[in-house]
Scaffold this motif. Structure first.
Motif, PDB file in Angstrom:
ATOM      1  N   VAL A   1      19.821  -3.895  48.743  1.00 31.50           N
ATOM      2  CA  VAL A   1      18.659  -4.673  49.156  1.00 31.50           C
ATOM      3  C   VAL A   1      18.258  -4.269  50.579  1.00 31.50           C
ATOM      4  N   LEU A   2      17.307  -4.967  51.128  1.00 32.21           N
ATOM      5  CA  LEU A   2      16.857  -4.686  52.484  1.00 32.21           C
ATOM      6  C   LEU A   2      17.965  -4.924  53.497  1.00 32.21           C
ATOM      7  N   ALA A   3      17.929  -4.183  54.577  1.00 29.05           N
ATOM      8  CA  ALA A   3      18.754  -4.476  55.742  1.00 29.05           C
ATOM      9  C   ALA A   3      17.964  -5.393  56.664  1.00 29.05           C
ATOM     10  N   ALA A   4      18.681  -6.186  57.449  1.00 29.74           N
ATOM     11  CA  ALA A   4      18.005  -7.073  58.406  1.00 29.74           C
ATOM     12  C   ALA A   4      17.103  -6.276  59.338  1.00 29.74           C
ATOM     13  N   GLU A   5      17.520  -5.063  59.666  1.00 26.76           N
ATOM     14  CA  GLU A   5      16.730  -4.220  60.568  1.00 26.76           C
ATOM     15  C   GLU A   5      15.380  -3.833  59.958  1.00 26.76           C
ATOM     16  N   ASP A   6      15.312  -3.743  58.630  1.00 29.32           N
ATOM     17  CA  ASP A   6      14.037  -3.450  57.971  1.00 29.32           C
ATOM     18  C   ASP A   6      13.026  -4.561  58.238  1.00 29.32           C
ATOM     19  N   VAL A   7      13.505  -5.797  58.156  1.00 31.41           N
ATOM     20  CA  VAL A   7      12.621  -6.942  58.372  1.00 31.41           C
ATOM     21  C   VAL A   7      12.239  -7.040  59.852  1.00 31.41           C
ATOM     22  N   ALA A   8      13.212  -6.788  60.725  1.00 32.59           N
ATOM     23  CA  ALA A   8      12.918  -6.802  62.160  1.00 32.59           C
ATOM     24  C   ALA A   8      11.831  -5.790  62.502  1.00 32.59           C
ATOM     25  N   GLU A   9      11.871  -4.638  61.877  1.00 38.39           N
ATOM     26  CA  GLU A   9      10.859  -3.618  62.147  1.00 38.39           C
ATOM     27  C   GLU A   9       9.478  -4.074  61.690  1.00 38.39           C
ATOM     28  N   ALA A  10       9.416  -4.799  60.575  1.00 40.33           N
ATOM     29  CA  ALA A  10       8.133  -5.345  60.117  1.00 40.33           C
ATOM     30  C   ALA A  10       7.604  -6.367  61.115  1.00 40.33           C
ATOM     31  N   ILE A  11       8.501  -7.192  61.643  1.00 42.32           N
ATOM     32  CA  ILE A  11       8.106  -8.182  62.657  1.00 42.32           C
ATOM     33  C   ILE A  11       7.567  -7.471  63.902  1.00 42.32           C
ATOM     34  N   ARG A  12       8.287  -6.458  64.358  1.00 43.18           N
ATOM     35  CA  ARG A  12       7.836  -5.703  65.537  1.00 43.18           C
ATOM     36  C   ARG A  12       6.470  -5.088  65.305  1.00 43.18           C
ATOM     37  N   PHE A  13       6.284  -4.463  64.153  1.00 41.91           N
ATOM     38  CA  PHE A  13       5.015  -3.809  63.844  1.00 41.91           C
ATOM     39  C   PHE A  13       3.861  -4.798  63.892  1.00 41.91           C
ATOM     40  N   ALA A  14       4.035  -5.934  63.253  1.00 38.94           N
ATOM     41  CA  ALA A  14       2.956  -6.917  63.211  1.00 38.94           C
ATOM     42  C   ALA A  14       2.658  -7.464  64.601  1.00 38.94           C
ATOM     43  N   TYR A  15       3.698  -7.735  65.360  1.00 38.65           N
ATOM     44  CA  TYR A  15       3.512  -8.308  66.696  1.00 38.65           C
ATOM     45  C   TYR A  15       2.830  -7.330  67.638  1.00 38.65           C
ATOM     46  N   GLU A  16       3.151  -6.066  67.570  1.00 40.31           N
ATOM     47  CA  GLU A  16       2.664  -5.095  68.545  1.00 40.31           C
ATOM     48  C   GLU A  16       1.241  -4.620  68.284  1.00 40.31           C
ATOM     49  N   GLN A  17       0.599  -5.116  67.256  1.00 38.57           N
ATOM     50  CA  GLN A  17      -0.817  -4.808  67.077  1.00 38.57           C
ATOM     51  C   GLN A  17      -1.636  -5.487  68.176  1.00 38.57           C
ATOM     52  N   PRO A  18      -2.828  -4.974  68.463  1.00 36.29           N
ATOM     53  CA  PRO A  18      -3.672  -5.631  69.472  1.00 36.29           C
ATOM     54  C   PRO A  18      -3.924  -7.099  69.107  1.00 36.29           C
ATOM     55  N   GLN A  19      -4.061  -7.934  70.123  1.00 30.17           N
ATOM     56  CA  GLN A  19      -4.235  -9.361  69.876  1.00 30.17           C
ATOM     57  C   GLN A  19      -5.456  -9.651  69.004  1.00 30.17           C
ATOM     58  N   ARG A  20      -6.431  -8.770  69.028  1.00 31.15           N
ATOM     59  CA  ARG A  20      -7.638  -8.970  68.217  1.00 31.15           C
ATOM     60  C   ARG A  20      -7.366  -8.746  66.733  1.00 31.15           C
ATOM     61  N   LEU A  21      -6.185  -8.213  66.391  1.00 37.06           N
ATOM     62  CA  LEU A  21      -5.853  -7.879  65.012  1.00 37.06           C
ATOM     63  C   LEU A  21      -4.681  -8.742  64.550  1.00 37.06           C
ATOM     64  N   CYS A  22      -4.903  -9.501  63.518  1.00 38.41           N
ATOM     65  CA  CYS A  22      -3.856 -10.361  62.958  1.00 38.41           C
ATOM     66  C   CYS A  22      -3.461  -9.850  61.580  1.00 38.41           C
ATOM     67  N   ILE A  23      -2.247  -9.355  61.471  1.00 37.79           N
ATOM     68  CA  ILE A  23      -1.705  -9.016  60.154  1.00 37.79           C
ATOM     69  C   ILE A  23      -1.210 -10.331  59.557  1.00 37.79           C
ATOM     70  N   ARG A  24      -1.940 -10.874  58.653  1.00 34.37           N
ATOM     71  CA  ARG A  24      -1.672 -12.232  58.190  1.00 34.37           C
ATOM     72  C   ARG A  24      -0.348 -12.366  57.450  1.00 34.37           C
ATOM     73  N   GLU A  25       0.000 -11.350  56.676  1.00 38.98           N
ATOM     74  CA  GLU A  25       1.225 -11.456  55.876  1.00 38.98           C
ATOM     75  C   GLU A  25       1.769 -10.067  55.568  1.00 38.98           C
ATOM     76  N   ILE A  26       3.064  -9.934  55.657  1.00 36.49           N
ATOM     77  CA  ILE A  26       3.752  -8.730  55.197  1.00 36.49           C
ATOM     78  C   ILE A  26       4.775  -9.158  54.152  1.00 36.49           C
ATOM     79  N   VAL A  27       4.685  -8.584  52.965  1.00 38.98           N
ATOM     80  CA  VAL A  27       5.657  -8.800  51.906  1.00 38.98           C
ATOM     81  C   VAL A  27       6.422  -7.498  51.731  1.00 38.98           C
ATOM     82  N   LEU A  28       7.747  -7.546  51.823  1.00 39.89           N
ATOM     83  CA  LEU A  28       8.545  -6.329  51.714  1.00 39.89           C
ATOM     84  C   LEU A  28       9.806  -6.598  50.917  1.00 39.89           C
ATOM     85  N   ALA A  29      10.244  -5.622  50.181  1.00 37.05           N
ATOM     86  CA  ALA A  29      11.455  -5.751  49.378  1.00 37.05           C
ATOM     87  C   ALA A  29      11.972  -4.357  49.056  1.00 37.05           C
ATOM     88  N   ALA A  30      13.218  -4.294  48.619  1.00 40.88           N
ATOM     89  CA  ALA A  30      13.754  -3.032  48.147  1.00 40.88           C
ATOM     90  C   ALA A  30      12.878  -2.501  47.016  1.00 40.88           C
TER      91      ALA A  30
END
Length: 240
Positions: free
Chosen positions: A206-235
């Motif tokens: 299954v996913l590693a915790a680091e995979d989810v952390a990377e998704a969190i980082r990616f979404a957060y580091e987008q410009p404030q004008r851009l909101c990634i509303r949802e990321i769904v990820l799985a193996a």
């Protein structure tokens, strides 16, 4: 210039720990919250305040946020990651397990939001990241109460996003499938734990915790004008 403060709840293991390590490595000061203080302090991250806080304790959570903001400045983001997964057959499950999930997964998440939202709205800047689950989008056997709490996370996140979007505050939902963390160990039903582990092995991991952390980082580091509303990820091999 120092990067802004980020708060991570449930930071003592799993997704929370991986997220803390990743964001610290990106230069952010952190407020890490969990019940196991020794696990937080053992990470020995720089510019980090660690506090033993149960997210169900609204006053303690707010006090920790106020303390961190006095040290590091306003919180730019909170990762509401604290959660419990107590799977069980509804006909036989101890109702205390439903109550614990509702308290942590729903009320605890609201407490985290409440602790930072007024400041973010006033500053017209900030990001709330709520860690949910694919169990907030579809149902699974033995997940009745757990799915209920995660469907609630999705609904609250989307409604909140609509409410604060005009104030330039972002709300992001992260919905992972099965992840290799301690979460399953919370379940008291041995048969369900065994079947869940077999399911994970059958799909080759299954996913590693680091995979989810990377998704969190990616979404957060987008410009404030851009909101990634949802990321769904799985193996890849997790079909359900």
């Amino acid at each position: 210039m120092r990067k802004p403060l980020i708060i991570v709840t449930g930071a003592s293991s799993g997704i929370g720990e991986a997220t803390a390590r990743l964001l610290s490595g990106r230069g952010h000061p952190l407020l890490l919250l969990a019940r196991r203080l020794e696990r937080l302090e053992a990470m020995a991250l720089p510019d980090t305040l660690c506090r033993a806080v149960d997210v169900t304790d609204r006053a303690a959570l707010r006090a920790a946020v106020d303390e961190a903001e006095r040290v590091f400045g306003p919180a730019d983001a909170i990762v509401n990651n604290a959660g419990v997964m107590l799977l069980g057959d509804m006909a036989h499950q101890d109702p205390a397990e439903w109550e614990r999930m509702l308290d942590v997964n729903v009320k605890g998440l609201l407490n985290g939001i409440h602790a930072v939202l007024d400041g973010m709205v006033a500053r017209r800047h900030g990001t709330i990241i709520n860690v949910s689950s694919v169990a907030g989008r579809k149902t699974f056997p033995g997940h009745v109460a757990y799915c209920g709490t995660k469907f609630a996370v999705h609904a609250m996140s989307e409604n909140l996003r609509e409410e604060v979007s005009a104030h330039d505050v972002r709300v992001i939902t992260i919905a992972p499938g099965a992840v290799e963390t301690e979460l399953l160990t919370h379940t008291t039903d041995a048969a369900i734990r065994r079947d869940y582990e077999t399911w994970k092995q059958d799909m080759g991991g299954v996913l590693a915790a680091e995979d989810v952390a990377e998704a969190i980082r990616f979404a957060y580091e987008q410009p404030q004008r851009l909101c990634i509303r949802e990321i769904v990820l799985a193996a890849t091999r997790q079909a359900a």
